[in-house]
Design a protein around this motif. Sequence first.
Motif, PDB file in Angstrom:
ATOM      1  N   GLY A 128       0.802  -1.425  -0.139  1.00 47.85           N
ATOM      2  CA  GLY A 128      -0.390  -0.204  -0.120  1.00 47.85           C
ATOM      3  C   GLY A 128       1.234   0.914  -0.730  1.00 47.85           C
ATOM      4  O   GLY A 128       1.807   1.102  -0.093  1.00 47.85           O
ATOM      5  N   THR A 129       0.014   2.367  -0.227  1.00 49.60           N
ATOM      6  CA  THR A 129       0.746   3.534  -0.354  1.00 49.60           C
ATOM      7  C   THR A 129      -0.158   4.517   1.166  1.00 49.60           C
ATOM      8  O   THR A 129      -0.967   4.550   1.708  1.00 49.60           O
ATOM      9  CB  THR A 129       0.787   4.522  -1.404  1.00 49.60           C
ATOM     10  N   ILE A 130       0.520   5.290   1.927  1.00 48.45           N
ATOM     11  CA  ILE A 130       0.540   5.459   2.969  1.00 48.45           C
ATOM     12  C   ILE A 130       0.412   7.277   3.312  1.00 48.45           C
ATOM     13  O   ILE A 130       1.830   7.300   2.868  1.00 48.45           O
ATOM     14  CB  ILE A 130       0.483   5.533   4.845  1.00 48.45           C
ATOM     15  N   PHE A 131      -0.721   7.695   3.367  1.00 46.13           N
ATOM     16  CA  PHE A 131       0.339   8.787   3.472  1.00 46.13           C
ATOM     17  C   PHE A 131      -0.688   9.955   4.712  1.00 46.13           C
ATOM     18  O   PHE A 131      -1.701   9.440   5.350  1.00 46.13           O
ATOM     19  CB  PHE A 131      -0.248  10.134   2.259  1.00 46.13           C
ATOM     20  N   SER A 132      -0.208  11.571   4.948  1.00 45.79           N
ATOM     21  CA  SER A 132      -0.941  12.353   6.420  1.00 45.79           C
ATOM     22  C   SER A 132      -0.391  13.561   5.705  1.00 45.79           C
ATOM     23  O   SER A 132       0.139  14.110   4.906  1.00 45.79           O
ATOM     24  CB  SER A 132       0.215  11.784   7.066  1.00 45.79           C
ATOM     25  N   VAL A 133      -2.205  14.598   6.295  1.00 46.73           N
ATOM     26  CA  VAL A 133      -1.092  16.129   5.404  1.00 46.73           C
ATOM     27  C   VAL A 133      -1.532  16.797   6.221  1.00 46.73           C
ATOM     28  O   VAL A 133      -2.721  16.451   7.438  1.00 46.73           O
ATOM     29  CB  VAL A 133      -2.848  15.993   4.433  1.00 46.73           C
ATOM     30  N   LEU A 134      -0.656  17.763   6.548  1.00 50.04           N
ATOM     31  CA  LEU A 134      -0.608  18.756   7.793  1.00 50.04           C
ATOM     32  C   LEU A 134      -0.679  19.960   7.094  1.00 50.04           C
ATOM     33  O   LEU A 134      -0.679  20.578   5.943  1.00 50.04           O
ATOM     34  CB  LEU A 134       0.765  18.471   8.354  1.00 50.04           C
ATOM     35  N   ARG A 135      -1.241  21.167   8.023  1.00 51.10           N
ATOM     36  CA  ARG A 135      -1.057  22.044   7.239  1.00 51.10           C
ATOM     37  C   ARG A 135       0.526  23.529   7.332  1.00 51.10           C
ATOM     38  O   ARG A 135       1.198  22.896   8.640  1.00 51.10           O
ATOM     39  CB  ARG A 135      -1.280  23.318   8.353  1.00 51.10           C
ATOM     40  N   ASN A 136       0.867  23.918   6.596  1.00 52.38           N
ATOM     41  CA  ASN A 136       2.262  24.352   6.241  1.00 52.38           C
ATOM     42  C   ASN A 136       2.094  25.924   7.396  1.00 52.38           C
ATOM     43  O   ASN A 136       1.455  26.430   7.061  1.00 52.38           O
ATOM     44  CB  ASN A 136       2.880  24.720   4.635  1.00 52.38           C
ATOM     45  N   PRO A 137       2.618  25.613   8.645  1.00 49.99           N
ATOM     46  CA  PRO A 137       2.827  26.963   9.385  1.00 49.99           C
ATOM     47  C   PRO A 137       3.937  28.093   9.260  1.00 49.99           C
ATOM     48  O   PRO A 137       3.812  29.054  10.145  1.00 49.99           O
ATOM     49  CB  PRO A 137       3.507  26.090  10.971  1.00 49.99           C
ATOM     50  N   GLN A 138       4.663  27.564   7.944  1.00 47.17           N
ATOM     51  CA  GLN A 138       5.648  28.971   7.357  1.00 47.17           C
ATOM     52  C   GLN A 138       4.836  30.044   6.690  1.00 47.17           C
ATOM     53  O   GLN A 138       3.835  29.811   6.642  1.00 47.17           O
ATOM     54  CB  GLN A 138       6.716  28.037   6.781  1.00 47.17           C
ATOM     55  N   GLU A 139       5.037  31.131   7.168  1.00 50.02           N
ATOM     56  CA  GLU A 139       5.065  31.958   5.512  1.00 50.02           C
ATOM     57  C   GLU A 139       4.712  31.207   4.177  1.00 50.02           C
ATOM     58  O   GLU A 139       5.993  30.283   4.054  1.00 50.02           O
ATOM     59  CB  GLU A 139       5.278  33.037   5.561  1.00 50.02           C
ATOM     60  N   LYS A 140       4.148  31.528   3.064  1.00 51.21           N
ATOM     61  CA  LYS A 140       4.152  30.796   1.816  1.00 51.21           C
ATOM     62  C   LYS A 140       5.450  31.021   1.402  1.00 51.21           C
ATOM     63  O   LYS A 140       5.761  30.261   0.573  1.00 51.21           O
ATOM     64  CB  LYS A 140       3.074  31.595   1.466  1.00 51.21           C
ATOM     65  N   ASP A 141       5.840  31.769   1.313  1.00 53.60           N
ATOM     66  CA  ASP A 141       7.615  31.935   0.457  1.00 53.60           C
ATOM     67  C   ASP A 141       8.299  31.709   1.415  1.00 53.60           C
ATOM     68  O   ASP A 141       9.466  31.438   0.162  1.00 53.60           O
ATOM     69  CB  ASP A 141       7.163  33.807   0.123  1.00 53.60           C
ATOM     70  N   LYS A 142       8.573  31.020   2.383  1.00 52.25           N
ATOM     71  CA  LYS A 142       9.755  30.196   2.547  1.00 52.25           C
ATOM     72  C   LYS A 142       9.499  28.704   2.437  1.00 52.25           C
ATOM     73  O   LYS A 142       8.300  28.369   2.677  1.00 52.25           O
ATOM     74  CB  LYS A 142       9.292  30.778   4.394  1.00 52.25           C
ATOM     75  N   ASP A 143      10.668  28.376   2.285  1.00 55.14           N
ATOM     76  CA  ASP A 143      10.814  26.829   2.008  1.00 55.14           C
ATOM     77  C   ASP A 143      10.574  26.410   3.739  1.00 55.14           C
ATOM     78  O   ASP A 143      11.263  26.980   4.511  1.00 55.14           O
ATOM     79  CB  ASP A 143      12.018  26.615   2.015  1.00 55.14           C
TER      80      ASP A 143
END
Length: 339
Positions: A128-143
């Motif tokens: 199988g393939t397992i995945f998880s999604v989180l929110r990015n806590p950073q500002e949009k333009d930062k890596d």
Amino acid sequence: MQHRVSLTQFLIGEQRAGHVSPDLRLLLEVVARAVKAIGVTISKGALAGALGEAGTENVQGEAQKKLDVIANEILLQANEWGGHLAAMASEEVETVHQIPFDYPKGGYLLLFDPLDGSSNIDINVTVGTIFSVLRNPQEKDKDPSENDFLQPGREQVAAGYAIYGPSTQLVLTVGNGVHAFTLDREMGGFLYTHPFMTVPEDTREYAINASNIRYWESPVRRYITELQQGKDGPRGADFNMRWVASMVADVHRVLTRGGIFLYPLDEKCRAQGGKLRLMYEANPMAMLIEQAGGAATTGRERILDVVPQRLHQRVPVILGSRSEVARVTSYHGDGAASA
Ligand code: AHM
Ligand code: MG
């Protein structure tokens, strides 16, 4: 012909109900497309020259199969360009995979185990393939950095897996129950087949790699011994055992008909903290199981409350039907957990 709701229709419904944002919907559709491509390659097996070793090792020192590498590449490439992601992390990649600078960045972080149970590939058993999604806590333009990924599992906004078995299914939660979709191979789309999956509270089936018995801690040894004693023991009932050795397949069985799955802390994996990885194995499975009415602990605490220290951190995993998870967790609290 029976009319079935497609994955796209389902996700648009969830968007209209306010359960997913447009970007999260796009993300989930892209993941679904990627797992379709992975499933096609897996089903071709030796014909695609996809079996066997890649001849490389991943960051965790594990030998990679060719399909580990292929599945990882498919997921990375599919998710780079859509503008919905800030960055990705994978079992097969040492550190954060940044979105190439020529594509826009979005507000989510995607983590995955591209091919779980890869020891089963060459013997043609379910993976199988397992995945998880989180929110990015950073500002949009930062890596985003590795630190930005280190959020407890309760912060996940979506989690799921694809199971490549006799049929290919996508099992998904966005925090509003667990829903499964079956791939229609002729039409090439996922159709909604299993709404609101639930894990029964009680079970008579358990899953553990029993060859590790001599390494187990005493609470686990006590729990499993009681199950094995069946109706002659303290439980007064017979229990059945199943172990596929693909977490996706074992958890899918638990989601479908109940059960308890254990990969506990033992002497063999103590130095690493456990066998299974927190961020892209334990957390997404724990979210799914809780959303389906089950429970998921390390034996000592709720998995979704574990505060991660490292991207590839490992944890003990005990999940499934509530009453059994509660029992084995209570044995850990009896003071004998370190024995
Ligand atoms: P993988 O991600 O490298 O495939 O490892 C994880 C797998 C799980 O799918 C499964 O539950 C476990 O390892 C099996 O371990 P074991 O071979 O010790 O029974
Ligand atoms: Mg895995």
